[in-house]
Design a protein around this motif. Structure first.
Motif, PDB file in Angstrom:
ATOM      1  N   VAL A  26     -32.384  -1.933 -38.848  1.00  0.00           N
ATOM      2  CA  VAL A  26     -31.961  -3.099 -39.613  1.00  0.00           C
ATOM      3  C   VAL A  26     -32.408  -2.983 -41.075  1.00  0.00           C
ATOM      4  N   ARG A  27     -33.598  -2.442 -41.259  1.00  0.00           N
ATOM      5  CA  ARG A  27     -34.104  -2.271 -42.623  1.00  0.00           C
ATOM      6  C   ARG A  27     -33.257  -1.268 -43.394  1.00  0.00           C
ATOM      7  N   LEU A  28     -32.934  -0.162 -42.740  1.00  0.00           N
ATOM      8  CA  LEU A  28     -32.055   0.817 -43.383  1.00  0.00           C
ATOM      9  C   LEU A  28     -30.701   0.188 -43.689  1.00  0.00           C
ATOM     10  N   SER A  29     -30.204  -0.615 -42.751  1.00  0.00           N
ATOM     11  CA  SER A  29     -28.915  -1.285 -42.944  1.00  0.00           C
ATOM     12  C   SER A  29     -28.970  -2.187 -44.168  1.00  0.00           C
ATOM     13  N   MET A  30     -30.066  -2.897 -44.318  1.00  0.00           N
ATOM     14  CA  MET A  30     -30.212  -3.799 -45.467  1.00  0.00           C
ATOM     15  C   MET A  30     -30.143  -3.001 -46.771  1.00  0.00           C
ATOM     16  N   GLY A  31     -30.830  -1.881 -46.812  1.00  0.00           N
ATOM     17  CA  GLY A  31     -30.815  -1.044 -48.014  1.00  0.00           C
ATOM     18  C   GLY A  31     -29.412  -0.575 -48.346  1.00  0.00           C
ATOM     19  N   ILE A  32     -28.719  -0.115 -47.323  1.00  0.00           N
ATOM     20  CA  ILE A  32     -27.353   0.372 -47.539  1.00  0.00           C
ATOM     21  C   ILE A  32     -26.436  -0.754 -48.008  1.00  0.00           C
ATOM     22  N   SER A  33     -26.655  -1.942 -47.477  1.00  0.00           N
ATOM     23  CA  SER A  33     -25.807  -3.078 -47.867  1.00  0.00           C
ATOM     24  C   SER A  33     -25.908  -3.343 -49.361  1.00  0.00           C
ATOM     25  N   TRP A  34     -27.114  -3.312 -49.892  1.00  0.00           N
ATOM     26  CA  TRP A  34     -27.275  -3.553 -51.329  1.00  0.00           C
ATOM     27  C   TRP A  34     -26.713  -2.408 -52.146  1.00  0.00           C
TER      28      TRP A  34
END
Ligand SMILES: Nc1ncnc2c1ncn2[C@@H]1O[C@H](COP(=O)(O)OP(=O)(O)OP(=O)(O)O)[C@@H](O)[C@H]1O
Ligand SMILES: [Mg+2]
Lengths: 231, 264
Positions: A166-174
């Protein structure tokens, strides 16, 4: 204040960026031209895109990840497609996203959801499969049924891995929302100072989002203090 | 109230080209309230035997009966202590012991009382709110034993529960286990590779052959109860130990020769 190698309109110095950033935020000096005072609107728009895409992406990722981690049939059905699709750069989907979803927010949300999906699904599968067999046996010994095994054993033991995803996903989203900006608004091309100010803004928003996740992780996963290193 | 009967029990694992014959024709009877040990060379099927009685695996031939009824699935009537503690890392000591009773739908007051009793008996009271990572290996194993006992099972199955502990801690744990067993005589099946441990604790020691695991010999231990560590120097103990050691040596040598044969 500019770095002597480049003309200031191509590579503005930190002082200029700060001034523009403040004007984009507060709209007092007008140094940012048509972007003066637009920070709140921009940030809100990005927040909406990022969080909408992020939530759709991780929701689907965690759900399918659980299915694929738990059931061989689900893994057989989906694994090949996911392994192929996840190698395609998200930006390559842009034309298709526009064909599918038109303009404005929806294609951007689609791209962000797609980008957020892969880390979540991969890490969820990994987390579920990493469940200690002995702990599962212990649950069986206590008389747990399938639902209880999932809720009381598999989910909590997969949670640290899911969180990493989820943390990696958040980074990619930004990251994707930045790409969206730079590609969508041609005017940026002539205002490097505004571009850098916006990058800074998004960087900060992304950082704060990550801190938020870490806070959530800390309250949910206190027990991993002794199990994981750092984080 | 709990008798275990193994009736010509066999287990094949379908691995690669040739299946592994883990157990073959194991027939034995464990009486109600007996403490028995199983010893045998590594890979002879001790864990497999325990998994079959616990219901984690199904036999490929023969039957496991507990109180005359065939075992079909795991259940809280057969508490298991695994070779590794296998605690739930996200639960405190207290919660790890309580969770089984919660699953069983016991009342809050009953759970509270029983958990406190077990914490006391196991010397875990000061660590009741610690997570497993905050405990030593010996403490974790004590939590694992308390967790199994909390279910008040009629049968206790233990797979080398003290294997990873140092000699001193192991001795303390053995005495603790004996005291608990003497209090409410559960039927205990104890797997170990430590011969002294097996003899000291048990009424009966089962010696298994090298793979495929069969029953080689059944050795009664006529030492009086309550047992105490000082008995290891008694004449009876020394005699039984010499006798069992010889049998085990035979099998271990045979196991090693066979492994070489397989590789060559
Ligand atoms: N799930 C499995 N799949 C395939 N083979 C297995 C499985 N479990 C055990 N075996 C095989 O069955 C045999 C007996 O294994 P088991 O674990 O019961 O031995 P053991 O007596 O407990 O050994 P140890 O003393 O080393 O713990 C071994 O040859 C092992 O390789
Ligand atoms: Mg074993």
């Amino acid at each position: 204040m500019s770095s002597g190698y480049f003309p200031p309109n191509l590579l503005p110095g930190p002082g200029r960026v700060l001034a523009v950033f403040l004007d984009v935020a507060l709209g007092r000096t007008g140094e940012a031209g048509i972007y003066s005072g637009t920070l709140a609107t921009h940030t809100l728009a990005s927040l909406w895109r990022v969080y909408a895409g992020f939530l759709v992406g991780i929701g689907l990722g965690i759900f399918l990840g659980l299915l694929m981690g738990l059931f061989l049939w689900a893994e057989r059905a989906l694994n090949l497609s996911i392994q192929v699709l996840r190698n395609i750069p998200i930006t390559a989907w842009r034309p298709l996203a526009i064909i599918f979803f038109g303009l404005a927010d929806r294609p951007a949300i689609f791209l962000i959801a797609l980008g957020a999906f892969f880390p979540s699904v991969m890490n969820t599968i990994h987390g579920v499969k990493g469940t200690d067999r002995i702990v599962v046996k212990a649950g069986l010994m206590m008389g747990m049924n399938q639902e209880q095994l999932l809720r009381l054993i598999v989910l909590p033991s997969a949670l640290p891995a899911i969180f990493t995803g989820v943390r990696l996903s958040m980074g990619i989203s930004w990251m994707l929302v930045i790409l969206g900006y730079l590609l969508l608004d041609a005017n940026y091309a002539f205002r490097t100072d505004v571009v850098i100010a916006m990058m800074l803004n998004i960087g900060i928003a992304g950082y704060l989002s990550d801190r938020l996740l870490l806070l959530l992780r800390h309250s949910l996963l206190g027990w991993t203090r002794g199990v994981s290193i750092g984080g | 109230m709990a008798e275990i009967t193994l009736d010509r029990l066999g287990k094949l694992y379908p691995t690669g080209r040739a299946a592994t014959r883990a157990l073959e024709e194991v027939s034995l009877k464990i009486g109600d309230g007996q403490f028995v040990s199983v010893v045998g060379p590594s890979g002879c099927g001790k864990t497999t035997l325990l998994n079959l009685i616990a219901g984690f695996e199904r036999s490929t031939s023969g039957r496991v009966l507990v109180d005359g009824r065939p075992v079909e699935r795991p259940g809280p009537d057969r508490g298991v202590v695994f070779q590794e503690p296998g605690l739930l890392p996200w639960l405190s000591t207290r919660e790890n012991i309580a969770i089984g009773m919660r699953i069983q739908g016991r009342g809050k007051a009953e759970i509270e009382a029983r958990v406190t009793g077990l914490l006391q008996a196991m010397g875990l009271l000061p660590f009741r709110d610690c997570y497993p990572f905050e405990l030593s290996g010996g403490m974790r194993q004590r939590v694992a034993i308390a967790r199994a006992l909390a279910l008040d099972p009629r049968v206790l199955l233990m797979d080398e529960p003290f294997g990873a502990l140092d000699a001193m801690t192991r001795e303390i744990m053995q005495e603790l286990l004996l005291r608990i067993w003497e209090e409410d005589q559960k039927t205990v099946l104890f797997v170990t590779h430590d011969l002294e441990e097996a003899i000291l604790l048990s009424d009966l020691v089962f010696i298994m052959t090298a793979r495929p695991g069969r029953l080689k010999r059944e050795i009664p231990v006529p030492l009086p109860r309550p047992r105490h560590y000082s008995m290891v120097t008694s004449e009876v103990f020394v005699k039984i130990k010499a006798q069992t050691l010889e049998l085990i040596r035979e099998e271990s040598l045979r196991a090693m020769r066979e492994e070489e044969g397989v590789e060559g």
